[in-house]
Motif scaffolding. Structure first.
Motif, PDB file in Angstrom:
ATOM      1  N   SER A   1       8.234  10.231 -16.238  1.00 37.35           N
ATOM      2  CA  SER A   1       7.093  10.363 -16.813  1.00 37.35           C
ATOM      3  C   SER A   1       6.404  10.853 -17.825  1.00 37.35           C
ATOM      4  O   SER A   1       7.823  11.641 -17.868  1.00 37.35           O
TER       5      SER A   1
ATOM      6  N   ARG B   1      -0.973  10.472  -6.666  1.00 30.58           N
ATOM      7  CA  ARG B   1      -0.788   9.048  -6.710  1.00 30.58           C
ATOM      8  C   ARG B   1       0.379   8.316  -7.625  1.00 30.58           C
ATOM      9  O   ARG B   1       0.156   9.353  -8.809  1.00 30.58           O
TER      10      ARG B   1
ATOM     11  N   ASP C   1      -3.285  -0.512 -19.622  1.00 33.49           N
ATOM     12  CA  ASP C   1      -3.388  -1.664 -19.047  1.00 33.49           C
ATOM     13  C   ASP C   1      -3.406  -2.664 -20.062  1.00 33.49           C
ATOM     14  O   ASP C   1      -4.519  -3.031 -19.826  1.00 33.49           O
TER      15      ASP C   1
ATOM     16  N   GLN D   1       7.885   3.236 -17.247  1.00 30.79           N
ATOM     17  CA  GLN D   1       7.847   4.597 -16.083  1.00 30.79           C
ATOM     18  C   GLN D   1       8.357   4.633 -14.775  1.00 30.79           C
ATOM     19  O   GLN D   1       7.985   3.479 -14.070  1.00 30.79           O
TER      20      GLN D   1
ATOM     21  N   LYS E   1     -10.358  -0.607 -13.657  1.00 30.15           N
ATOM     22  CA  LYS E   1      -9.531   0.150 -13.907  1.00 30.15           C
ATOM     23  C   LYS E   1      -8.949  -0.340 -15.393  1.00 30.15           C
ATOM     24  O   LYS E   1      -8.067  -1.407 -14.471  1.00 30.15           O
TER      25      LYS E   1
ATOM     26  N   ARG F   1      -3.774  11.554 -10.614  1.00 31.46           N
ATOM     27  CA  ARG F   1      -3.733  12.400 -10.413  1.00 31.46           C
ATOM     28  C   ARG F   1      -3.402  12.958  -8.970  1.00 31.46           C
ATOM     29  O   ARG F   1      -3.341  11.666  -7.837  1.00 31.46           O
TER      30      ARG F   1
ATOM     31  N   ARG G   1       2.116   8.901 -12.706  1.00 34.40           N
ATOM     32  CA  ARG G   1       1.721   9.629 -11.680  1.00 34.40           C
ATOM     33  C   ARG G   1       0.336   9.470 -12.326  1.00 34.40           C
ATOM     34  O   ARG G   1       0.245   9.865 -13.668  1.00 34.40           O
TER      35      ARG G   1
HETATM   36  C1  BT5 Z   1      -5.172   7.938 -13.609  1.00 35.84           C
HETATM   37  O1  BT5 Z   1      -5.111   8.964 -12.188  1.00 35.84           O
HETATM   38  O2  BT5 Z   1      -5.777   7.354 -13.752  1.00 35.84           O
HETATM   39  C2  BT5 Z   1      -4.992   8.759 -14.076  1.00 35.84           C
HETATM   40  C3  BT5 Z   1      -3.331   7.419 -15.027  1.00 35.84           C
HETATM   41  C4  BT5 Z   1      -2.895   8.206 -16.344  1.00 35.84           C
HETATM   42  C5  BT5 Z   1      -1.365   7.877 -15.825  1.00 35.84           C
HETATM   43  C6  BT5 Z   1      -0.458   7.949 -17.635  1.00 35.84           C
HETATM   44  S1  BT5 Z   1       1.113   7.073 -17.690  1.00 35.84           S
HETATM   45  C7  BT5 Z   1       1.547   7.673 -18.883  1.00 35.84           C
HETATM   46  C8  BT5 Z   1       1.521   9.544 -18.634  1.00 35.84           C
HETATM   47  N1  BT5 Z   1       2.507   9.553 -17.355  1.00 35.84           N
HETATM   48  C9  BT5 Z   1       2.771   9.509 -16.502  1.00 35.84           C
HETATM   49  O3  BT5 Z   1       3.009  10.196 -15.471  1.00 35.84           O
HETATM   50  N2  BT5 Z   1       0.718   9.384 -16.582  1.00 35.84           N
HETATM   51  C10 BT5 Z   1       0.123   9.532 -17.888  1.00 35.84           C
HETATM   52  P1  BT5 Z   1      -5.654   8.599 -10.653  1.00 35.84           P
HETATM   53  O4  BT5 Z   1      -7.487   8.783 -11.049  1.00 35.84           O
HETATM   54  O5  BT5 Z   1      -5.372   9.102  -9.396  1.00 35.84           O
HETATM   55  O6  BT5 Z   1      -5.507   7.322 -10.807  1.00 35.84           O
HETATM   56  C11 BT5 Z   1      -4.493   6.527  -9.785  1.00 35.84           C
HETATM   57  C12 BT5 Z   1      -5.146   6.070  -8.463  1.00 35.84           C
HETATM   58  O7  BT5 Z   1      -5.119   4.245  -9.861  1.00 35.84           O
HETATM   59  C13 BT5 Z   1      -3.988   5.430  -8.191  1.00 35.84           C
HETATM   60  O8  BT5 Z   1      -3.438   5.820  -6.496  1.00 35.84           O
HETATM   61  C14 BT5 Z   1      -4.104   3.453  -8.213  1.00 35.84           C
HETATM   62  O9  BT5 Z   1      -4.964   3.070  -6.823  1.00 35.84           O
HETATM   63  C15 BT5 Z   1      -4.178   3.040  -9.144  1.00 35.84           C
HETATM   64  N3  BT5 Z   1      -3.359   1.903 -10.777  1.00 35.84           N
HETATM   65  C16 BT5 Z   1      -3.072   3.186 -10.453  1.00 35.84           C
HETATM   66  N4  BT5 Z   1      -1.367   2.105 -11.037  1.00 35.84           N
HETATM   67  C17 BT5 Z   1      -2.989   1.567 -12.204  1.00 35.84           C
HETATM   68  C18 BT5 Z   1      -2.197   0.524 -13.508  1.00 35.84           C
HETATM   69  N5  BT5 Z   1      -1.311   0.781 -13.912  1.00 35.84           N
HETATM   70  N6  BT5 Z   1      -3.601   0.839 -13.683  1.00 35.84           N
HETATM   71  C19 BT5 Z   1      -4.743   0.381 -13.241  1.00 35.84           C
HETATM   72  N7  BT5 Z   1      -5.266   1.613 -11.830  1.00 35.84           N
HETATM   73  C20 BT5 Z   1      -3.964   1.730 -11.589  1.00 35.84           C
END
Ligand code: BT5
Length: 325
Positions: A92, A125, A212, A116, A187, A122, A120
């Motif tokens: 990550s 997840r 994305d 990655q 999203k 929040r 991750r």
């Molecule tokens: C987020 O969490 O939206 C924060 C995402 C942050 C990602 C970046 S990438 C660079 C850095 N390094 C990391 O490891 N993380 C950060 P949250 O609100 O908890 O949303 C997570 C949820 O979004 C998941 O449970 C899925 O339902 C959905 N999800 C997963 N991957 C996705 C994607 N690529 N695009 C849209 N939704 C996604």
């Protein structure tokens, strides 16, 4: 700027071509040294033509992120992006930045990964991060904020992402509190702000951003397809990741210097203007507690002010919001 970054800037500024002698003069090196740098850039996928009349000319760029290229495109910023590092793969990018933070690296460094393995969101997840399809990056910040004020960083990042994505793609972009960027109601980007703090002072914050960009529908697992989208899907054409990354870093640098200058309220106003959450009845899930109410505004820390069923105004610092219609 590194020599490669200088060469790429000069080539972009002179689309008709620039001579080896001119480049050598600008960089204060020999023409042979320029030639060898050009060979290195070609090996990275930059298509650079050479000819006796025009010198060197940039005719094609790789769809890969390259730190020198990003630095050259970005130019000078106050804090964010004065140091950029690109990894082919990481667990990550937030992990990499945390390590840099503990090593005492100064704020503003940006770490990108082409993919990655353990991206991750929040609460642990998963964040889907397929290779070369998105922008997966993290920024080290050392803001002079109290721990509860770090929501300001998430809010300001959402504003910066909205500005840059809208201007680079022409898409209409919305925000959902606290950390989602929406396109066509789905999203398209998420923000993960993590921090290390003492009781009343932030030691450092890691701002992780996932966008994305060029994913196709088939890149999303079926359970995400209803919820998530990419800029390419919505715009109907691929988007240059390097150009978008640069536009985002520039906007992030702006909003961060606003926050550091105590000017969060102007950012909060812009946020409210584009926010899909404000003005709606929402349910916020915080752990196993659910609070319902009307989302009224943001407070000075970036918390969401919820008018609850009992008429109280409650500040919300985190959680998952669903809009109830
Ligand atoms: C987020 O969490 O939206 C924060 C995402 C942050 C990602 C970046 S990438 C660079 C850095 N390094 C990391 O490891 N993380 C950060 P949250 O609100 O908890 O949303 C997570 C949820 O979004 C998941 O449970 C899925 O339902 C959905 N999800 C997963 N991957 C996705 C994607 N690529 N695009 C849209 N939704 C996604």
């Amino acid at each position: 700027m590194t020599p490669d970054a200088k060469i790429l800037s000069a080539l972009r500024e002179n689309s008709d071509g620039v001579s080896g002698a001119e480049l050598a003069g600008q960089l204060r090196v020999t023409r042979a040294a320029i030639w060898s740098r050009i060979e290195e850039l070609r090996a990275l996928g930059y298509e650079i033509e050479a000819g006796p009349h025009f010198g060197y000319r940039l005719v094609g760029e790789p769809d890969a992120l390259h730190a020198d290229d990003l630095l050259a495109r970005l130019g000078k910023t106050k804090t964010i992006g004065r140091d950029i590092r690109v990894f082919e793969q990481t667990t990550s990018t937030n992990d990499v930045v945390e390590k840099l933070a503990r090593d005492g690296v100064r704020e503003g460094v940006v770490v990108f990964a082409e993919s990655q393995t353990r991206g991750r969101g929040r609460l642990g997840r998963k964040w889907l991060s397929p290779a070369r399809k998105g922008l997966w990056f993290s920024i080290l910040l050392r803001p002079n904020l109290r721990p509860q004020e770090t929501t300001q960083l998430t809010v300001a990042s959402a504003v910066a992402l909205r500005r840059a994505i809208a201007s680079e793609t022409g898409l209409s972009v919305g925000i959902k509190w606290p950390n989602d960027v929406l396109v066509a109601g789905k999203k398209a980007a998420g923000i993960l702000t993590e921090m290390s703090a003492e009781l009343d002072k932030v030691r450092y914050a890691t701002l992780g951003i996932g966008i994305d960009v060029n994913l196709g529908a088939a890149d999303f697992p079926s359970e995400l397809r209803k919820l998530a989208t990419s800029l390419r899907i919505e715009a109907g054409a691929p988007v240059s990741r390097a150009a978008l990354a640069t536009a985002i870093l520039r906007e992030l640098d702006r909003v961060y210097s606003d926050i550091c200058a105590g000017k969060f309220s102007a950012i909060a106003d812009e946020w409210e203007e584009h926010c899909a959450t404000i003005g709606n009845n929402v349910a916020v899930q915080i752990g196993d507690r659910k609070i319902r109410g009307r989302a009224e505004s943001l407070d000075n820390d970036g918390a969401l002010l919820l008018r609850t069923e009992h008429g109280r105004l409650e500040p919300i610092f985190g959680g998952d919001v669903t809009i109830e219609r």
